[in-house]
Write a protein that holds these residues in place. Structure first.
Motif, PDB file in Angstrom:
ATOM      1  N   ILE A 188       1.200  -0.860  -0.053  1.00 31.22           N
ATOM      2  CA  ILE A 188       0.555  -0.638  -0.005  1.00 31.22           C
ATOM      3  C   ILE A 188       0.430   0.567  -0.006  1.00 31.22           C
ATOM      4  N   ASN A 190       3.047   4.767   0.697  1.00 33.37           N
ATOM      5  CA  ASN A 190       2.727   5.660   1.854  1.00 33.37           C
ATOM      6  C   ASN A 190       1.334   6.689   2.042  1.00 33.37           C
ATOM      7  N   PHE A 193      -1.153   4.105   3.866  1.00 28.56           N
ATOM      8  CA  PHE A 193      -1.087   3.234   4.612  1.00 28.56           C
ATOM      9  C   PHE A 193      -2.080   3.103   6.362  1.00 28.56           C
ATOM     10  N   GLU A 194      -1.839   4.393   6.713  1.00 25.20           N
ATOM     11  CA  GLU A 194      -2.433   5.001   8.066  1.00 25.20           C
ATOM     12  C   GLU A 194      -3.981   4.279   7.964  1.00 25.20           C
ATOM     13  N   LEU A 195      -4.555   4.562   6.432  1.00 21.66           N
ATOM     14  CA  LEU A 195      -6.283   4.347   6.335  1.00 21.66           C
ATOM     15  C   LEU A 195      -6.414   3.049   6.009  1.00 21.66           C
ATOM     16  N   LEU A 197      -4.430   0.420   7.086  1.00 22.06           N
ATOM     17  CA  LEU A 197      -4.478   0.373   8.618  1.00 22.06           C
ATOM     18  C   LEU A 197      -5.215  -0.300   9.819  1.00 22.06           C
ATOM     19  N   SER A 198      -5.821   1.632   9.941  1.00 19.70           N
ATOM     20  CA  SER A 198      -6.884   1.535  10.582  1.00 19.70           C
ATOM     21  C   SER A 198      -8.378   0.905  10.586  1.00 19.70           C
ATOM     22  N   TYR A 201      -7.997  -2.757  10.408  1.00 15.88           N
ATOM     23  CA  TYR A 201      -8.122  -3.449  12.117  1.00 15.88           C
ATOM     24  C   TYR A 201      -9.466  -3.273  12.561  1.00 15.88           C
ATOM     25  N   LYS A 202     -10.504  -2.145  11.589  1.00 18.06           N
ATOM     26  CA  LYS A 202     -11.639  -1.758  12.297  1.00 18.06           C
ATOM     27  C   LYS A 202     -13.028  -3.230  11.870  1.00 18.06           C
ATOM     28  N   LYS A 205     -12.422  -6.883  13.754  1.00 23.81           N
ATOM     29  CA  LYS A 205     -12.803  -6.474  15.415  1.00 23.81           C
ATOM     30  C   LYS A 205     -14.685  -6.559  14.477  1.00 23.81           C
ATOM     31  N   ASN A 354     -14.377   6.286   7.252  1.00 28.65           N
ATOM     32  CA  ASN A 354     -13.204   6.935   7.707  1.00 28.65           C
ATOM     33  C   ASN A 354     -12.486   7.459   6.934  1.00 28.65           C
ATOM     34  N   LYS A 357     -12.764  11.251   6.961  1.00 19.47           N
ATOM     35  CA  LYS A 357     -11.691  12.109   8.032  1.00 19.47           C
ATOM     36  C   LYS A 357     -10.230  12.284   7.478  1.00 19.47           C
ATOM     37  N   TYR A 358      -9.546  11.809   6.841  1.00 22.76           N
ATOM     38  CA  TYR A 358      -8.022  11.924   6.609  1.00 22.76           C
ATOM     39  C   TYR A 358      -8.177  12.794   5.381  1.00 22.76           C
ATOM     40  N   LYS A 359      -7.233  13.976   5.259  1.00 26.40           N
ATOM     41  CA  LYS A 359      -6.976  14.848   4.111  1.00 26.40           C
ATOM     42  C   LYS A 359      -6.388  14.068   3.144  1.00 26.40           C
ATOM     43  N   ASP A 360      -5.955  14.937   2.141  1.00 28.55           N
ATOM     44  CA  ASP A 360      -5.055  14.762   1.372  1.00 28.55           C
ATOM     45  C   ASP A 360      -3.868  15.198   1.607  1.00 28.55           C
TER      46      ASP A 360
ATOM     47  N   ARG B  48       8.634   1.536   7.345  1.00 31.11           N
ATOM     48  CA  ARG B  48       8.206   2.777   6.109  1.00 31.11           C
ATOM     49  C   ARG B  48       8.875   3.900   4.973  1.00 31.11           C
ATOM     50  N   ASN B  61      -5.775  14.745  10.146  1.00 28.68           N
ATOM     51  CA  ASN B  61      -5.687  13.727  10.271  1.00 28.68           C
ATOM     52  C   ASN B  61      -6.319  12.664  11.734  1.00 28.68           C
ATOM     53  N   ASN B  64      -3.169   7.652  13.936  1.00 26.06           N
ATOM     54  CA  ASN B  64      -2.890   6.431  14.102  1.00 26.06           C
ATOM     55  C   ASN B  64      -1.457   5.059  15.619  1.00 26.06           C
TER      56      ASN B  64
END
Lengths: 360, 170
Positions: A188, A190, A193-195, A197-198, A201-202, A205, A354, A357-360, B48, B61, B64
């Motif tokens: 994935i 960068n 990446f965080e999006l 991963l989150s 997980y969600k 669950k 989700n 919530k993330y900006k470009d 990374r 953002n 996390n």
């Protein structure tokens, strides 16, 4: 330069082409997709158990092996317990249709037993007429039954082979969960990446709680139905045969919303009709009442607690999903259609909530 | 297999793993963890790589988790609301880490992290911490205690600064 309308048409065509390709792939690779989806479902259900064992300092590989062996044991016990019951029930029904012995409980006697139960129609007087109508149906039913038995046999062998593959894949999903997740995440970019991963997980669950809920609800319906039928047999002298098998099937059928409970009742009523007992109508009414009580307990007490609200689907959506599942894979498709649609719904709703919530 | 090519490949691989282990060992969020436990943590982190000018995360953002810098340089910047100018808050280099408070909740990031050079980081996220707590509660509780300790230290520093400001005014 393209106008807005042209852009919209190009986009629409691209989406349609995408859907077409997806549909083509799904129909061509149905069994492979099903195996992977089922492995993911099984992995999601078993992962918490492997994690729990790991807490006691048991290495991941050993924890996975213990859980997978337990699954094999559970499936083995269930199959070896239910197979004789299913065989016995099948043979009894076939014999009852085939037999012409007047002393036996044959089809004529079964119809005659209706007289004692249903007062507003004279079955014995109209017997030749009924048999004339019923015979072609029964003859075709006999040949169909033989074909169905052959198909069921084939399906069971297929299922057993597929089950082995599913458990094999699930074993590696469980054992190498971390490496697989890392490998997937490495692909994935960068930016996402965080999006991702989150989201992963969600979704995991949500899915785990949904599947656990479904499993608990099905188990509770199965146990309550068996208990209900046992009470009918003990206190009302109902003599319902194979009540454990009926309970298990009712629990399993409960995975199919709206249709499942009715299927459970049909499973319970069928042997009673073939038994042709004197108080048949009374027993049928008792069975319907019992299953209604089981459904009431499930809907009011069990499901609200164990099944998450997040995967609630509109009845119409459930029916469409069931039709698609049924047309793709028959009964098994119907059984897994709603959980699969549940996965898709959870995934899409998590992405929508989700991603914003993330900006470009 | 005494080929310089293979030697180089394995040497690099080994040195990256060793570098990762050293970075984890030196991050005070993993203080008090035994080598075996640190090795378990190493299986949970993500390597990374970012190019110069690439954002690791942007302000507001959802938070996390944290990043440990293996090599490179990261600028923590904040955009001024009035003139939209970017204020440089701090510059972090090899061995330093940032974003550790996001291990506790999903509160929005208070600033952006921008790579001012080619940067390699190790990411450790809340989902991984929860996973560790679930699978190895002892390791999980040590990490959570360390986060709490860091928070406590920062709160004490903030309190002292507030006290100083209040007394200066008087």
């Amino acid at each position: 330069m393209m106008t807005k309308n042209q852009k919209f048409i190009v986009k629409l065509l691209a989406y349609l082409a995408g859907i077409f390709v997806l549909f083509f792939l799904i129909t061509k690779l149905t069994s492979l997709i099903l195996i992977i989806v089922l492995s993911i479902l099984l992995f999601t259900m078993l992962d918490p158990s492997v994690d729990k064992l790991e807490r006691y300092n048991i290495p991941r590989s050993l924890s996975t092996a213990i859980v997978i062996l337990s699954v094999f044991l559970f499936i083995g016990i269930t199959i070896s317990g239910l197979t004789p019951l299913i065989q016995d029930a099948g043979t009894t029904i076939v014999e009852k249709i085939k037999t012409n012995d007047p002393n036996e409980n044959n089809i004529e006697n079964i119809i005659l037993s209706f007289d004692k139960n249903i007062p507003f129609y004279d079955f014995s007087a109209n017997m030749p007429e009924i048999l004339e109508k019923l015979n072609p149906i029964l003859t075709s039913a006999k040949s169909k039954l033989a074909k169905t038995a052959l198909n069921v046999g084939k399906s069971i062998i297929n299922l057993a082979a597929n089950l082995f593959v599913i458990i094999f894949i699930t074993f590696f999903f469980l054992k190498d969960e971390r490496q697989l997740k890392k490998g997937l995440i490495n692909l994935i970019p960068n930016k996402y990446f965080e999006l991702s991963l989150s989201l992963m997980y969600k979704i995991q669950k949500q899915l785990a709680s949904y599947l656990k809920g479904q499993f608990l609800a099905a188990t509770s319906v199965g146990v309550l139905s068996t208990l209900g039928l046992f009470i009918l047999n003990t206190f009302f002298d109902a003599n319902i045969p194979y009540f454990v098998l009926i309970g298990v099937l009712a629990g399993l059928a409960n995975l199919i919303p709206y249709v499942g409970p009715a299927v459970g009742i049909v499973f319970a009523i069928t042997p009673v009709i073939f038994m042709g007992s004197e108080n048949m109508l009374f027993i049928i009414i008792l069975i319907i009442i019992t299953f209604s009580i089981v459904q009431m307990i499930d809907n009011v007490l069990v499901s609200p607690i164990v099944v998450g609200k997040s995967v609630d689907m509109h009845p119409l959506a459930v029916f469409i999903v069931l039709i698609i599942g049924g047309s793709l894979l028959g009964m098994a498709g119907m059984l897994f259609a709603v959980p699969t649609a549940g996965i898709i719904k959870v995934t899409i709703s998590e992405i929508i909530t989700n991603a914003s919530k993330y900006k470009d | 297999m005494n080929s310089p090519l293979w030697d180089n490949i394995f040497k690099n691989k080994k040195s990256t793993k060793a570098l990762e282990f050293e970075a984890i060992k030196n991050a005070n969020i993993f203080d008090g963890l035994k080598n075996k436990e640190l090795k378990f943590v190493q299986t949970m982190v993500y390597l990374r790589k970012f190019n110069k000018g690439e954002y690791i995360f942007k302000k507001s953002n959802p938070g996390n988790g944290m990043y440990i810098i293996l090599k490179g340089e990261v600028q923590i910047i904040d955009k001024n609301k009035k003139d939209q100018k970017q204020n440089l808050l701090t510059t972090l280099v090899d061995g330093e880490f940032f974003g550790e408070l996001s291990l506790l909740d999903e509160s929005p990031r208070s600033a952006s992290a921008l790579c001012s050079d080619y940067t390699e980081t190790l990411g450790f996220f809340r989902s991984d911490l929860l996973d560790i707590t679930n699978r190895k509660p002892l390791i999980g509780s040590k990490i959570v205690l360390n986060v709490a300790r860091i928070l406590g230290e920062r709160l004490r520093v903030t309190n002292n600064k507030l006290y100083e400001i209040q007394h200066k005014d008087k």
